[in-house]
Design a protein around this motif. Structure first.
Motif, PDB file in Angstrom:
ATOM      1  N   ASN A  29       0.834  -1.195   0.000  1.00  0.00           N
ATOM      2  CA  ASN A  29       0.000   0.000   0.000  1.00  0.00           C
ATOM      3  C   ASN A  29       0.873   1.251   0.000  1.00  0.00           C
ATOM      4  N   CYS A  30       1.394   1.567  -1.162  1.00  0.00           N
ATOM      5  CA  CYS A  30       2.261   2.733  -1.220  1.00  0.00           C
ATOM      6  C   CYS A  30       2.347   3.273  -2.636  1.00  0.00           C
ATOM      7  N   VAL A  31       2.856   4.446  -2.716  1.00  0.00           N
ATOM      8  CA  VAL A  31       3.116   5.067  -4.007  1.00  0.00           C
ATOM      9  C   VAL A  31       4.617   5.304  -4.122  1.00  0.00           C
ATOM     10  N   GLU A  32       5.066   5.465  -5.342  1.00  0.00           N
ATOM     11  CA  GLU A  32       6.464   5.777  -5.594  1.00  0.00           C
ATOM     12  C   GLU A  32       6.525   7.068  -6.390  1.00  0.00           C
ATOM     13  N   LEU A  33       7.561   7.853  -6.151  1.00  0.00           N
ATOM     14  CA  LEU A  33       7.745   9.115  -6.840  1.00  0.00           C
ATOM     15  C   LEU A  33       9.094   9.124  -7.537  1.00  0.00           C
ATOM     16  N   ALA A  34       9.159   9.832  -8.648  1.00  0.00           N
ATOM     17  CA  ALA A  34      10.420   9.973  -9.376  1.00  0.00           C
ATOM     18  C   ALA A  34      10.535  11.406  -9.874  1.00  0.00           C
ATOM     19  N   LEU A  36      11.638  14.063 -12.480  1.00  0.00           N
ATOM     20  CA  LEU A  36      11.833  14.054 -13.926  1.00  0.00           C
ATOM     21  C   LEU A  36      12.892  15.076 -14.314  1.00  0.00           C
ATOM     22  N   PRO A  37      13.560  14.888 -15.422  1.00  0.00           N
ATOM     23  CA  PRO A  37      14.611  15.813 -15.855  1.00  0.00           C
ATOM     24  C   PRO A  37      14.149  17.272 -15.974  1.00  0.00           C
ATOM     25  N   ASP A  38      12.864  17.485 -16.267  1.00  0.00           N
ATOM     26  CA  ASP A  38      12.370  18.862 -16.409  1.00  0.00           C
ATOM     27  C   ASP A  38      11.979  19.479 -15.073  1.00  0.00           C
ATOM     28  N   GLY A  39      12.205  18.747 -13.964  1.00  0.00           N
ATOM     29  CA  GLY A  39      11.872  19.248 -12.639  1.00  0.00           C
ATOM     30  C   GLY A  39      10.534  18.779 -12.130  1.00  0.00           C
ATOM     31  N   GLY A  40       9.725  18.175 -12.980  1.00  0.00           N
ATOM     32  CA  GLY A  40       8.439  17.641 -12.565  1.00  0.00           C
ATOM     33  C   GLY A  40       8.621  16.387 -11.727  1.00  0.00           C
ATOM     34  N   VAL A  41       7.498  15.851 -11.269  1.00  0.00           N
ATOM     35  CA  VAL A  41       7.518  14.642 -10.450  1.00  0.00           C
ATOM     36  C   VAL A  41       6.475  13.671 -10.996  1.00  0.00           C
ATOM     37  N   ALA A  42       6.873  12.413 -11.145  1.00  0.00           N
ATOM     38  CA  ALA A  42       5.960  11.356 -11.564  1.00  0.00           C
ATOM     39  C   ALA A  42       5.572  10.542 -10.339  1.00  0.00           C
ATOM     40  N   VAL A  43       4.314  10.097 -10.295  1.00  0.00           N
ATOM     41  CA  VAL A  43       3.804   9.298  -9.188  1.00  0.00           C
ATOM     42  C   VAL A  43       3.180   8.029  -9.777  1.00  0.00           C
ATOM     43  N   ARG A  44       3.491   6.878  -9.170  1.00  0.00           N
ATOM     44  CA  ARG A  44       2.894   5.628  -9.620  1.00  0.00           C
ATOM     45  C   ARG A  44       2.518   4.756  -8.428  1.00  0.00           C
ATOM     46  N   ASN A  45       1.619   3.814  -8.647  1.00  0.00           N
ATOM     47  CA  ASN A  45       1.214   2.839  -7.651  1.00  0.00           C
ATOM     48  C   ASN A  45       2.271   1.739  -7.637  1.00  0.00           C
ATOM     49  N   ARG A  47       2.195  -1.210  -6.575  1.00  0.00           N
ATOM     50  CA  ARG A  47       1.682  -2.542  -6.910  1.00  0.00           C
ATOM     51  C   ARG A  47       1.549  -2.747  -8.409  1.00  0.00           C
ATOM     52  N   PHE A  48       1.491  -1.647  -9.160  1.00  0.00           N
ATOM     53  CA  PHE A  48       1.360  -1.715 -10.617  1.00  0.00           C
ATOM     54  C   PHE A  48       2.419  -0.815 -11.256  1.00  0.00           C
ATOM     55  N   PRO A  49       3.695  -1.204 -11.155  1.00  0.00           N
ATOM     56  CA  PRO A  49       4.781  -0.330 -11.604  1.00  0.00           C
ATOM     57  C   PRO A  49       4.764  -0.019 -13.096  1.00  0.00           C
ATOM     58  N   ASN A  50       4.068  -0.794 -13.883  1.00  0.00           N
ATOM     59  CA  ASN A  50       3.963  -0.497 -15.314  1.00  0.00           C
ATOM     60  C   ASN A  50       2.662   0.199 -15.658  1.00  0.00           C
ATOM     61  N   GLY A  51       1.850   0.459 -14.643  1.00  0.00           N
ATOM     62  CA  GLY A  51       0.567   1.135 -14.853  1.00  0.00           C
ATOM     63  C   GLY A  51       0.760   2.617 -15.112  1.00  0.00           C
ATOM     64  N   PRO A  52      -0.312   3.383 -15.023  1.00  0.00           N
ATOM     65  CA  PRO A  52      -0.230   4.808 -15.345  1.00  0.00           C
ATOM     66  C   PRO A  52       0.567   5.602 -14.317  1.00  0.00           C
ATOM     67  N   ALA A  53       1.245   6.619 -14.820  1.00  0.00           N
ATOM     68  CA  ALA A  53       1.968   7.558 -13.962  1.00  0.00           C
ATOM     69  C   ALA A  53       1.255   8.902 -14.023  1.00  0.00           C
ATOM     70  N   LEU A  54       1.122   9.519 -12.897  1.00  0.00           N
ATOM     71  CA  LEU A  54       0.592  10.881 -12.850  1.00  0.00           C
ATOM     72  C   LEU A  54       1.779  11.826 -12.835  1.00  0.00           C
ATOM     73  N   ILE A  55       1.723  12.852 -13.664  1.00  0.00           N
ATOM     74  CA  ILE A  55       2.840  13.784 -13.809  1.00  0.00           C
ATOM     75  C   ILE A  55       2.425  15.132 -13.222  1.00  0.00           C
ATOM     76  N   TYR A  56       3.239  15.646 -12.308  1.00  0.00           N
ATOM     77  CA  TYR A  56       2.962  16.918 -11.646  1.00  0.00           C
ATOM     78  C   TYR A  56       4.131  17.876 -11.831  1.00  0.00           C
ATOM     79  N   THR A  57       3.816  19.154 -11.863  1.00  0.00           N
ATOM     80  CA  THR A  57       4.864  20.168 -11.909  1.00  0.00           C
ATOM     81  C   THR A  57       5.469  20.296 -10.510  1.00  0.00           C
ATOM     82  N   ARG A  58       6.610  20.933 -10.436  1.00  0.00           N
ATOM     83  CA  ARG A  58       7.256  21.165  -9.145  1.00  0.00           C
ATOM     84  C   ARG A  58       6.331  21.995  -8.236  1.00  0.00           C
ATOM     85  N   ASP A  59       5.665  22.997  -8.785  1.00  0.00           N
ATOM     86  CA  ASP A  59       4.760  23.831  -7.976  1.00  0.00           C
ATOM     87  C   ASP A  59       3.558  23.039  -7.460  1.00  0.00           C
TER      88      ASP A  59
END
Length: 78
Positions: A29-34, A36-45, A47-59
């Motif tokens: 029961n957790c999320v992972e964050l990465a 991104l080179p442009d300063g954004g952050v990707a979030v994924r589940n 349990r489903f590491p190949n599933g969809p990633a949500l992409i957020y800006t730094r702000d």
């Protein structure tokens, strides 16, 4: 780096380091964050590491983290 967009398959994000919270539990029961080179952050589940990633800006991530620290989302945990 490839074009990033919300909902893209997380496994298409290459050359990023996914990080998991120390508070994650053994039931997955957790999320992972990465970052991104442009300063954004990707979030994924995790349990489903190949599933969809949500992409957020730094702000956007800053606003979320500060809101969490201020207790603005505590009501979601009850």
């Amino acid at each position: 780096m490839e074009h990033t967009y919300n909902g893209m398959p997380a496994n298409e994000l290459t050359n990023v380091a996914w990080r998991k919270s120390r508070r994650s539990n053994s039931q997955g029961n957790c999320v992972e964050l990465a970052e991104l080179p442009d300063g954004g952050v990707a979030v994924r589940n995790s349990r489903f590491p190949n599933g969809p990633a949500l992409i957020y800006t730094r702000d956007e991530m800053r606003a979320l983290v500060l809101g969490v620290k201020d207790g603005e989302f505590d009501g979601l945990l009850v």
